[in-house]
Motif scaffolding. Sequence first.
Motif, mmCIF file in Angstrom:
data_model
loop_
_atom_site.group_PDB
_atom_site.id
_atom_site.type_symbol
_atom_site.label_atom_id
_atom_site.label_comp_id
_atom_site.label_asym_id
_atom_site.label_seq_id
_atom_site.Cartn_x
_atom_site.Cartn_y
_atom_site.Cartn_z
ATOM 1 N N GLU A 113 -41.360 2.151 -21.429
ATOM 2 C CA GLU A 113 -42.003 1.895 -22.720
ATOM 3 C C GLU A 113 -41.643 0.518 -23.247
ATOM 4 O OE1 GLU A 113 -42.102 3.893 -27.208
ATOM 5 O OE2 GLU A 113 -41.460 5.106 -25.480
ATOM 6 N N VAL A 114 -40.372 0.135 -23.122
ATOM 7 C CA VAL A 114 -39.942 -1.189 -23.580
ATOM 8 C C VAL A 114 -40.608 -2.282 -22.754
ATOM 9 C CG1 VAL A 114 -37.975 -2.752 -23.760
ATOM 10 C CG2 VAL A 114 -37.750 -0.385 -24.517
ATOM 11 N N LEU A 115 -40.602 -2.116 -21.430
ATOM 12 C CA LEU A 115 -41.183 -3.127 -20.558
ATOM 13 C C LEU A 115 -42.686 -3.264 -20.760
ATOM 14 C CD1 LEU A 115 -39.242 -2.370 -17.246
ATOM 15 C CD2 LEU A 115 -38.865 -4.263 -18.820
ATOM 16 N N SER A 116 -43.322 -2.199 -21.210
ATOM 17 C CA SER A 116 -44.767 -2.235 -21.443
ATOM 18 C C SER A 116 -45.125 -2.942 -22.745
ATOM 19 C CB SER A 116 -45.331 -0.798 -21.473
ATOM 20 O OG SER A 116 -45.093 -0.149 -20.245
ATOM 21 N N LEU A 117 -44.133 -3.144 -23.618
ATOM 22 C CA LEU A 117 -44.329 -3.810 -24.905
ATOM 23 C C LEU A 117 -45.357 -3.094 -25.774
ATOM 24 C CD1 LEU A 117 -44.260 -7.592 -23.837
ATOM 25 C CD2 LEU A 117 -42.400 -6.194 -24.745
ATOM 26 N N VAL A 118 -45.376 -1.770 -25.676
ATOM 27 C CA VAL A 118 -46.290 -0.989 -26.505
ATOM 28 C C VAL A 118 -45.671 -0.764 -27.887
ATOM 29 C CG1 VAL A 118 -47.444 0.166 -24.595
ATOM 30 C CG2 VAL A 118 -45.351 1.156 -25.540
ATOM 31 N N SER A 119 -46.514 -0.457 -28.843
ATOM 32 C CA SER A 119 -46.056 -0.276 -30.230
ATOM 33 C C SER A 119 -46.152 1.195 -30.610
ATOM 34 C CB SER A 119 -46.905 -1.139 -31.174
ATOM 35 O OG SER A 119 -46.803 -2.497 -30.834
ATOM 36 N N TYR A 160 -41.214 6.442 -28.445
ATOM 37 C CA TYR A 160 -41.915 7.721 -28.334
ATOM 38 C C TYR A 160 -41.207 8.651 -27.356
ATOM 39 C CZ TYR A 160 -45.563 11.134 -27.290
ATOM 40 O OH TYR A 160 -46.257 12.296 -27.088
ATOM 41 N N TYR A 161 -40.793 8.089 -26.209
ATOM 42 C CA TYR A 161 -40.171 8.903 -25.166
ATOM 43 C C TYR A 161 -38.665 9.032 -25.390
ATOM 44 C CZ TYR A 161 -44.531 8.647 -22.520
ATOM 45 O OH TYR A 161 -45.835 8.751 -22.128
ATOM 46 N N VAL A 162 -38.097 10.098 -24.856
ATOM 47 C CA VAL A 162 -36.665 10.332 -24.990
ATOM 48 C C VAL A 162 -35.934 10.258 -23.656
ATOM 49 C CG1 VAL A 162 -36.915 11.692 -27.087
ATOM 50 C CG2 VAL A 162 -36.997 12.860 -24.877
ATOM 51 N N ILE A 171 -44.313 11.638 -40.726
ATOM 52 C CA ILE A 171 -44.440 10.247 -40.339
ATOM 53 C C ILE A 171 -45.252 9.519 -41.401
ATOM 54 C CG2 ILE A 171 -45.308 8.627 -38.606
ATOM 55 C CD1 ILE A 171 -42.902 10.267 -37.700
ATOM 56 N N VAL A 172 -44.737 8.390 -41.883
ATOM 57 C CA VAL A 172 -45.418 7.640 -42.940
ATOM 58 C C VAL A 172 -45.890 6.261 -42.479
ATOM 59 C CG1 VAL A 172 -44.322 8.845 -44.853
ATOM 60 C CG2 VAL A 172 -43.157 6.881 -43.823
ATOM 61 N N ALA A 173 -45.447 5.817 -41.308
ATOM 62 C CA ALA A 173 -45.899 4.529 -40.770
ATOM 63 C C ALA A 173 -45.713 4.547 -39.256
ATOM 64 C CB ALA A 173 -45.139 3.358 -41.391
ATOM 65 N N SER A 174 -46.599 3.886 -38.538
ATOM 66 C CA SER A 174 -46.525 3.852 -37.077
ATOM 67 C C SER A 174 -46.977 2.486 -36.575
ATOM 68 C CB SER A 174 -47.405 4.964 -36.473
ATOM 69 O OG SER A 174 -48.752 4.819 -36.900
ATOM 70 N N GLY A 175 -46.937 2.319 -35.247
ATOM 71 C CA GLY A 175 -47.374 1.062 -34.659
ATOM 72 C C GLY A 175 -46.300 0.001 -34.590
ATOM 73 N N PHE A 176 -45.023 0.431 -34.469
ATOM 74 C CA PHE A 176 -43.912 -0.517 -34.380
ATOM 75 C C PHE A 176 -43.498 -0.718 -32.925
ATOM 76 C CE2 PHE A 176 -43.480 1.678 -38.445
ATOM 77 C CZ PHE A 176 -43.381 0.615 -39.330
ATOM 78 N N ARG A 177 -43.086 -1.939 -32.614
ATOM 79 C CA ARG A 177 -42.512 -2.188 -31.301
ATOM 80 C C ARG A 177 -41.014 -1.958 -31.414
ATOM 81 N NH1 ARG A 177 -44.759 -7.578 -28.790
ATOM 82 N NH2 ARG A 177 -42.601 -8.118 -28.421
ATOM 83 N N ASN A 178 -40.591 -0.730 -31.084
ATOM 84 C CA ASN A 178 -39.185 -0.331 -31.155
ATOM 85 C C ASN A 178 -38.648 -0.424 -32.583
ATOM 86 O OD1 ASN A 178 -39.344 -2.156 -28.313
ATOM 87 N ND2 ASN A 178 -38.675 -0.048 -28.123
ATOM 88 N N SER A 179 -39.193 0.379 -33.481
ATOM 89 C CA SER A 179 -38.691 0.395 -34.859
ATOM 90 C C SER A 179 -37.217 0.757 -34.850
ATOM 91 C CB SER A 179 -39.489 1.385 -35.710
ATOM 92 O OG SER A 179 -39.718 2.588 -35.016
ATOM 93 N N ASN A 180 -36.401 -0.105 -35.431
ATOM 94 C CA ASN A 180 -34.954 0.044 -35.347
ATOM 95 C C ASN A 180 -34.363 0.197 -36.741
ATOM 96 O OD1 ASN A 180 -32.089 -0.525 -34.719
ATOM 97 N ND2 ASN A 180 -32.856 -1.129 -32.718
ATOM 98 N N GLY A 181 -33.650 -0.825 -37.225
ATOM 99 C CA GLY A 181 -33.018 -0.717 -38.528
ATOM 100 C C GLY A 181 -34.018 -0.592 -39.671
#
Length: 367
Positions: free
Chosen positions: A198-204, A188-190, A218-228
């Motif tokens: 954000e990573v250390l908090s393990l939020v999705s 979420y943050y830049v 946006i078509v989907a949310s709630g990912f823990r660091n959506s990557n590939g």
Amino acid sequence: MLRRLVLYVVLAVALTHISRLVLVLGYFKTIHNHRPGPCRVVDGIAVGSEDITVSGDGLAFISSGLRGKNYYSDPRLVPPFLEGKISLFDFNHPENNAVELPVKGNFDRENFYPHGISLYEDPKTGERRLFAVNHHLATDEDRVEIFLFDDKTRSLNHLKTVTGKNMYSLNDLVAIGPETFYFSNDQYYVKNWLRELEVLSLVSWGTVGLYSNGEDRIVASGFRNSNGVNVSPDGRYLYVAQPTAGSIVVFEIKEDHSLEKIQTILVHTGVDNIEVDKKTGDLWLGCHPSFHLWVDHTKNVTNPAGSQVLRVHFESKSAPYEKVDIRQVFMDDGNMVSGASSASYYDNKLLVGTVIHKMAYCEIKAF
């Protein structure tokens, strides 16, 4: 009594979170060297091969020179020759190594720092378009560049730059049409310190978006660091990597391009990019087996980080996949390649890409 109870609850929550974080960061993982056959470092790649995507006839496109929001936090470590580029590796002639592709057209070459890439091969015309996430340096803006690949001259012709209000922390994308693609916002943050928190908090708070008909949403949310992100060969399913959750989320793609979550596949490692074998539908994953070593590597590139490649095979063609075979194909302790982010397979040959390090080529004999 109530204060003591509250204190116990707070301590329990804190200890639980710390335990989860220790597991996510991979402090207790053992990294060893595992080769599927003879492997070597590929000449022509020195500052990363963050993403690799392969055409149907064995041409591998490689994004290099990423200067993302989290990398080279110490300016003194930035290589003076660092520049963003797209390179080409021909699996049919691996002895030629990787060659940079010239870019033609009205394009801001100096501020091009590519991240995730995707190749769209038009089934009707045979036209090949390369899509690239670009962390534009001058504006600090995330955008997507679309190129036309000229096979005769082995060059890229810049066609279009795409931006959108929902493209704020781009990591990867997958093209499903000439100007249509899914994209991932890994966080979420830049700002750097907020991203680390954000990573250390393990939020999705990661998301997946769609760009189509000139609009992004946006078509989907709630990912823990959506990557590939990638799609199945038949276009029915979308795969999304969650590195800090050690999993891949499978979605069914509806006719209107909306997504329905079908399944979560645990791979128990820091999966980064996903490449799909167009013939078999197998997933090839570039992974960070130990996140704390990977973090150290991004802050000082001389610190080695482990690299891992997994192959995910599905027995059936339809999700949810009941039988999933996950096998390790490659692992390195960082001496050959540090911080693997991508893996691409073609005809018993393998490329292992990294975010900010070298690239490896292997002949697969057994794994």
